[in-house]
Write a protein that holds these residues in place. Structure first.
Motif, PDB file in Angstrom:
ATOM      1  N   GLY A 229      26.142  -6.737  -2.947  1.00 12.84           N
ATOM      2  CA  GLY A 229      25.140  -7.471  -3.718  1.00 12.84           C
ATOM      3  C   GLY A 229      24.612  -8.719  -3.043  1.00 12.84           C
ATOM      4  N   VAL A 230      25.229  -9.134  -1.932  1.00 14.00           N
ATOM      5  CA  VAL A 230      24.865 -10.396  -1.289  1.00 14.00           C
ATOM      6  C   VAL A 230      23.404 -10.413  -0.852  1.00 14.00           C
ATOM      7  CG1 VAL A 230      25.238 -11.803   0.783  1.00 14.00           C
ATOM      8  CG2 VAL A 230      27.180 -11.069  -0.594  1.00 14.00           C
ATOM      9  N   GLY A 231      22.924  -9.308  -0.299  1.00 16.54           N
ATOM     10  CA  GLY A 231      21.548  -9.274   0.173  1.00 16.54           C
ATOM     11  C   GLY A 231      20.527  -9.452  -0.932  1.00 16.54           C
ATOM     12  N   ALA A 232      20.902  -9.152  -2.167  1.00 17.15           N
ATOM     13  CA  ALA A 232      19.984  -9.276  -3.304  1.00 17.15           C
ATOM     14  C   ALA A 232      20.044 -10.657  -3.953  1.00 17.15           C
ATOM     15  CB  ALA A 232      20.306  -8.213  -4.346  1.00 17.15           C
ATOM     16  N   ALA A 233      20.805 -11.591  -3.391  1.00 17.35           N
ATOM     17  CA  ALA A 233      21.044 -12.886  -4.038  1.00 17.35           C
ATOM     18  C   ALA A 233      19.760 -13.638  -4.344  1.00 17.35           C
ATOM     19  CB  ALA A 233      21.971 -13.736  -3.172  1.00 17.35           C
ATOM     20  N   LYS A 234      18.823 -13.676  -3.417  1.00 20.60           N
ATOM     21  CA  LYS A 234      17.580 -14.404  -3.655  1.00 20.60           C
ATOM     22  C   LYS A 234      16.778 -13.756  -4.765  1.00 20.60           C
ATOM     23  CE  LYS A 234      14.387 -17.486  -2.895  1.00 20.60           C
ATOM     24  NZ  LYS A 234      14.599 -18.874  -3.368  1.00 20.60           N
ATOM     25  N   LEU A 235      16.730 -12.448  -4.794  1.00 18.47           N
ATOM     26  CA  LEU A 235      16.026 -11.740  -5.855  1.00 18.47           C
ATOM     27  C   LEU A 235      16.655 -12.039  -7.210  1.00 18.47           C
ATOM     28  CD1 LEU A 235      14.054  -9.710  -7.037  1.00 18.47           C
ATOM     29  CD2 LEU A 235      15.529  -7.872  -6.234  1.00 18.47           C
ATOM     30  N   LEU A 236      17.992 -11.998  -7.291  1.00 17.62           N
ATOM     31  CA  LEU A 236      18.675 -12.300  -8.540  1.00 17.62           C
ATOM     32  C   LEU A 236      18.432 -13.739  -8.962  1.00 17.62           C
ATOM     33  CD1 LEU A 236      22.110 -10.468  -8.056  1.00 17.62           C
ATOM     34  CD2 LEU A 236      19.901  -9.546  -8.787  1.00 17.62           C
ATOM     35  N   ASN A 237      18.359 -14.642  -7.992  1.00 15.81           N
ATOM     36  CA  ASN A 237      18.062 -16.040  -8.289  1.00 15.81           C
ATOM     37  C   ASN A 237      16.663 -16.185  -8.879  1.00 15.81           C
ATOM     38  OD1 ASN A 237      16.765 -18.763  -6.946  1.00 15.81           O
ATOM     39  ND2 ASN A 237      18.850 -19.100  -7.686  1.00 15.81           N
ATOM     40  N   HIS A 238      15.709 -15.434  -8.354  1.00 12.14           N
ATOM     41  CA  HIS A 238      14.352 -15.435  -8.919  1.00 12.14           C
ATOM     42  C   HIS A 238      14.381 -14.988 -10.378  1.00 12.14           C
ATOM     43  CE1 HIS A 238      11.592 -16.526  -5.761  1.00 12.14           C
ATOM     44  NE2 HIS A 238      12.119 -15.673  -4.914  1.00 12.14           N
ATOM     45  N   ILE A 239      15.166 -13.950 -10.646  1.00 12.12           N
ATOM     46  CA  ILE A 239      15.239 -13.431 -12.009  1.00 12.12           C
ATOM     47  C   ILE A 239      15.842 -14.487 -12.936  1.00 12.12           C
ATOM     48  CG2 ILE A 239      16.210 -11.632 -13.488  1.00 12.12           C
ATOM     49  CD1 ILE A 239      16.283  -9.817 -10.989  1.00 12.12           C
ATOM     50  N   ASP A 240      16.913 -15.120 -12.494  1.00  7.73           N
ATOM     51  CA  ASP A 240      17.569 -16.142 -13.315  1.00  7.73           C
ATOM     52  C   ASP A 240      16.638 -17.310 -13.626  1.00  7.73           C
ATOM     53  OD1 ASP A 240      19.960 -14.855 -13.636  1.00  7.73           O
ATOM     54  OD2 ASP A 240      20.958 -15.845 -11.969  1.00  7.73           O
ATOM     55  N   ASN A 241      15.709 -17.582 -12.738  1.00 11.22           N
ATOM     56  CA  ASN A 241      14.792 -18.698 -12.922  1.00 11.22           C
ATOM     57  C   ASN A 241      13.445 -18.260 -13.487  1.00 11.22           C
ATOM     58  OD1 ASN A 241      16.093 -21.276 -11.752  1.00 11.22           O
ATOM     59  ND2 ASN A 241      16.555 -19.713 -10.227  1.00 11.22           N
ATOM     60  N   ASN A 242      13.412 -17.021 -13.991  1.00 10.50           N
ATOM     61  CA  ASN A 242      12.220 -16.499 -14.657  1.00 10.50           C
ATOM     62  C   ASN A 242      10.980 -16.527 -13.768  1.00 10.50           C
ATOM     63  OD1 ASN A 242      13.668 -16.101 -17.088  1.00 10.50           O
ATOM     64  ND2 ASN A 242      13.374 -18.242 -17.646  1.00 10.50           N
ATOM     65  N   ASP A 243      11.145 -16.399 -12.477  1.00 14.63           N
ATOM     66  CA  ASP A 243      10.007 -16.354 -11.568  1.00 14.63           C
ATOM     67  C   ASP A 243      10.071 -15.097 -10.723  1.00 14.63           C
ATOM     68  OD1 ASP A 243      11.294 -18.781  -9.139  1.00 14.63           O
ATOM     69  OD2 ASP A 243      12.164 -17.003 -10.026  1.00 14.63           O
ATOM     70  N   ALA A 244      10.449 -13.989 -11.356  1.00 14.68           N
ATOM     71  CA  ALA A 244      10.670 -12.733 -10.631  1.00 14.68           C
ATOM     72  C   ALA A 244       9.430 -11.865 -10.564  1.00 14.68           C
ATOM     73  CB  ALA A 244      11.796 -11.945 -11.293  1.00 14.68           C
ATOM     74  N   TYR A 245       8.232 -12.464 -10.622  1.00 15.22           N
ATOM     75  CA  TYR A 245       7.024 -11.656 -10.613  1.00 15.22           C
ATOM     76  C   TYR A 245       6.540 -11.397  -9.196  1.00 15.22           C
ATOM     77  CZ  TYR A 245       7.054 -12.064 -15.582  1.00 15.22           C
ATOM     78  OH  TYR A 245       7.439 -11.976 -16.887  1.00 15.22           O
ATOM     79  N   LEU A 246       7.479 -11.217  -8.287  1.00 19.42           N
ATOM     80  CA  LEU A 246       7.131 -10.929  -6.905  1.00 19.42           C
ATOM     81  C   LEU A 246       6.384  -9.611  -6.796  1.00 19.42           C
ATOM     82  CD1 LEU A 246      10.470 -11.976  -5.208  1.00 19.42           C
ATOM     83  CD2 LEU A 246       8.390 -13.317  -5.447  1.00 19.42           C
ATOM     84  N   SER A 247       6.697  -8.672  -7.664  1.00 18.42           N
ATOM     85  CA  SER A 247       6.009  -7.385  -7.651  1.00 18.42           C
ATOM     86  C   SER A 247       5.359  -7.099  -9.007  1.00 18.42           C
ATOM     87  CB  SER A 247       6.992  -6.261  -7.313  1.00 18.42           C
ATOM     88  OG  SER A 247       7.965  -6.155  -8.330  1.00 18.42           O
ATOM     89  N   TYR A 248       5.196  -8.110  -9.816  1.00 18.33           N
ATOM     90  CA  TYR A 248       4.648  -7.966 -11.159  1.00 18.33           C
ATOM     91  C   TYR A 248       5.430  -6.951 -11.984  1.00 18.33           C
ATOM     92  CZ  TYR A 248       0.847 -10.998  -9.968  1.00 18.33           C
ATOM     93  OH  TYR A 248       0.130 -12.094  -9.603  1.00 18.33           O
ATOM     94  N   SER A 249       6.750  -7.005 -11.810  1.00 21.55           N
ATOM     95  CA  SER A 249       7.643  -6.162 -12.605  1.00 21.55           C
ATOM     96  C   SER A 249       8.655  -7.060 -13.298  1.00 21.55           C
ATOM     97  CB  SER A 249       8.386  -5.162 -11.707  1.00 21.55           C
ATOM     98  OG  SER A 249       7.475  -4.303 -11.079  1.00 21.55           O
TER      99      SER A 249
END
Length: 372
Positions: A83-103
Motif C-alpha cells: 500500500g505504500v505506493g498509494a500513500a499520496k493518493l490516499l492522502n488526497h482522499i483523506d483531504n477531500n481533494d481526490a478529484y485527480l480523475s474526477y472520480s
C-alpha cells in the motif's frame, strides 16, 4: 483492518460541482499539481531504481458524472509495502481533494490477502493492490473475474543476519544455515526456493527453512535466538532499526534476482480490478491509473513527506522506519505492454518452481487490461 469511507465527502463535493459549474477545475489543473510539486521540490533519489513505465493512454474525463455514485471507485490496499505506493493518493482522499480523475474514492486498508479476495469476489471492492500470485490465483478461481491493470511494487524481500554477524553477502552464503522466513505458500516461499535453486542449493537439504510469522521472527532476531531470517520491508527495516546494530541487511533479494539475468523481474504486487467494473467503467480505471502513477512518483521522489503520510495511514509503524523502508520497497509503476512483459515472465518462473503457486496453470492474455 483500518477502515475509511469518503462517500459522504464525495456526495457533497458532487453537489458543489453542480451548484458552482463556473468554478469547476479543468482536468489539466487537477492532474498536474502532484507531479509538478514532486519534480520541483525534491530531486529523485539515486537509490530509487528507475523502471520503464507505460503511460496510461486514456486521459481522465474532465466532466463529472451526473450521478455521483457512477464515479465511485472502491479501492483497497494491503497494509505494508503493497500500500505504500498509494500513500499520496490516499492522502488526497483523506483531504477531500481526490478529484485527480474526477472520480469519487472510498478506500479500505486490509491486513490479509484473503480479505481482499473475498471483497473482490463479492463485488464489494472495485480495484485492489494484491500479491502478484494472488492476482493470478483469483483470476483462475473466478473464471476471469479480475484483470491485472498495473504493477506497483517489485521485490520487498531481504535476508537479515543477526547477532552482529557479517558472514552472509549472497544467497550462496546460506548453505548449511537455518533461515527463518515469513510467507509460506505465498510469493516469499517461491522466491526463496527459486533463488536457492539458481545458486545450486535445495531447500530442506542444503538450507533448512523454518516458516513463522514475521513478528515472531523479528522478536527472535532481536533476542539473538536466531541468526538468519528472510523478511519483507517494512518488517525487515524495523528489525534493523530496533536492533541498534546487531541485525543487518545481508542480501536484497530483488538485487539477487536481477543478478541472475534471466530476463524476468521480481514482481511482488499487482493491481487488479473486477472485470465487470473494468467493462462498465473503463474511463474510471484509466483515471485511477493516472492517479496511482502520480502517487508512486511522489512517494519515490519525496521520501520525507511520503514517510509522514505512510506512518499517518498506519501502513508502516513510524515515519522513521518508513523513511528507511521506502527506498527498499522498489516501487515502480508498470502498465500496458511493459506490465505484461514483466509479470508474465515472473509467472513463468513461479510455474517452473511449483504449478500450484499460480493456481495450476499460466494465464491467457485475458488476465491483462490496458487501453490502446
Amino acid at each position: 483492518m483500518k477502515y475509511y469511507k469518503r462517500l459522504t465527502a464525495a456526495l457533497l463535493a458532487a453537489l458543489l460541482l453542480f451548484a458552482l459549474p463556473a468554478c469547476k477545475p479543468s482536468a489539466a489543473d487537477s492532474t498536474a499539481a502532484p507531479s509538478e510539486a514532486a519534480s520541483e521540490s525534491v530531486s529523485p533519489s539515486a537509490e530509487i531504481p528507475v523502471q520503464p513505465t507505460a503511460e496510461p493512454t486514456q486521459e481522465p474525463s474532465s466532466e463529472p458524472s451526473e450521478d455521483p455514485f457512477d464515479g465511485l471507485i472502491r479501492l483497497a490496499v494491503l497494509n505494508g509495502p503493497t500500500g505504500v505506493g498509494a500513500a499520496k493518493l490516499l492522502n488526497h482522499i483523506d483531504n477531500n481533494d481526490a478529484y485527480l480523475s474526477y472520480s469519487h474514492y472510498r478506500y479500505d486498508i486490509y491486513t490479509d490477502n484473503t480479505e481482499l479476495m473475498a471483497g473482490l469476489t463479492k463485488g464489494e471492492i472495485d480495484i485492489a493492490t494484491v500479491a502478484s500470485n494472488v492476482a493470478l490465483n483469483l483470476y483462475n478461481k473466478t473464471d476471469g473475474g479480475v484483470k491485472i491493470i498495473a504493477v506497483g511494487t517489485l521485490g520487498v524481500l531481504h535476508i537479515l543476519e543477526g547477532g552482529g554477524g557479517t558472514e552472509i553477502d549472497s544467497v550462496a552464503d546460506l548453505a548449511g544455515r537455518t533461515v527463518y522466513a515469513a510467507g509460506q505458500g505465498a510469493n516469499p516461499e517461491y522466491v526463496l526456493r527459486y533463488l536457492l535453486q539458481e545458486n545450486g542449493l535445495e531447500m530442506g537439504k542444503d538450507v533448512e527453512v523454518v516458516f513463522a510469522d514475521a513478528s515472531e521472527i523479528s522478536a527472535k532476531l532481536l533476542s539473538g535466538e536466531i541468526e538468519c531470517a528472510m523478511l519483507p520491508v517494512p518488517a525487515a527495516t524495523a528489525a534493523i532499526v530496533k536492533s541498534e546494530g546487531s541485525v543487518r541487511q545481508a542480501v536484497d533479494l530483488t538485487e539477487a534476482w536481477d543478478s541472475l539475468k534471466n530476463g524476468s523481474q521480481l514482481i511482488m504486487t499487482a493491481v487488479v480490478a473486477r472485470t465487470e467494473y473494468v467493462e462498465e467503467h473503463p474511463e474510471l480505471v484509466s483515471g485511477f491509473l493516472y492517479d496511482y502513477k502520480d502517487s508512486i512518483n511522489f512517494v519515490n521522489n519525496n521520501v520525507d513527506a511520503a514517510a509522514e503520510m505512510v506512518a499517518e495511514l498506519g501502513l508502516v509503524p513510524s515515519a522513521g522506519i518508513a523513511k528507511q523502508a521506502i527506498p527498499q520497497c522498489h516501487l515502480a509503476f508498470l502498465s500496458g505492454a511493459d506490465m505484461v512483459a514483466a509479470i508474465s515472465d515472473y509467472y513463468s518462473v513461479l510455474w517452473s518452481i511449483d504449478p500450484a503457486s499460480v493456481g495450476g496453470s499460466l494465464p491467457d492474455d485475458g488476465i491483462y487490461w490496458w487501453t490502446e
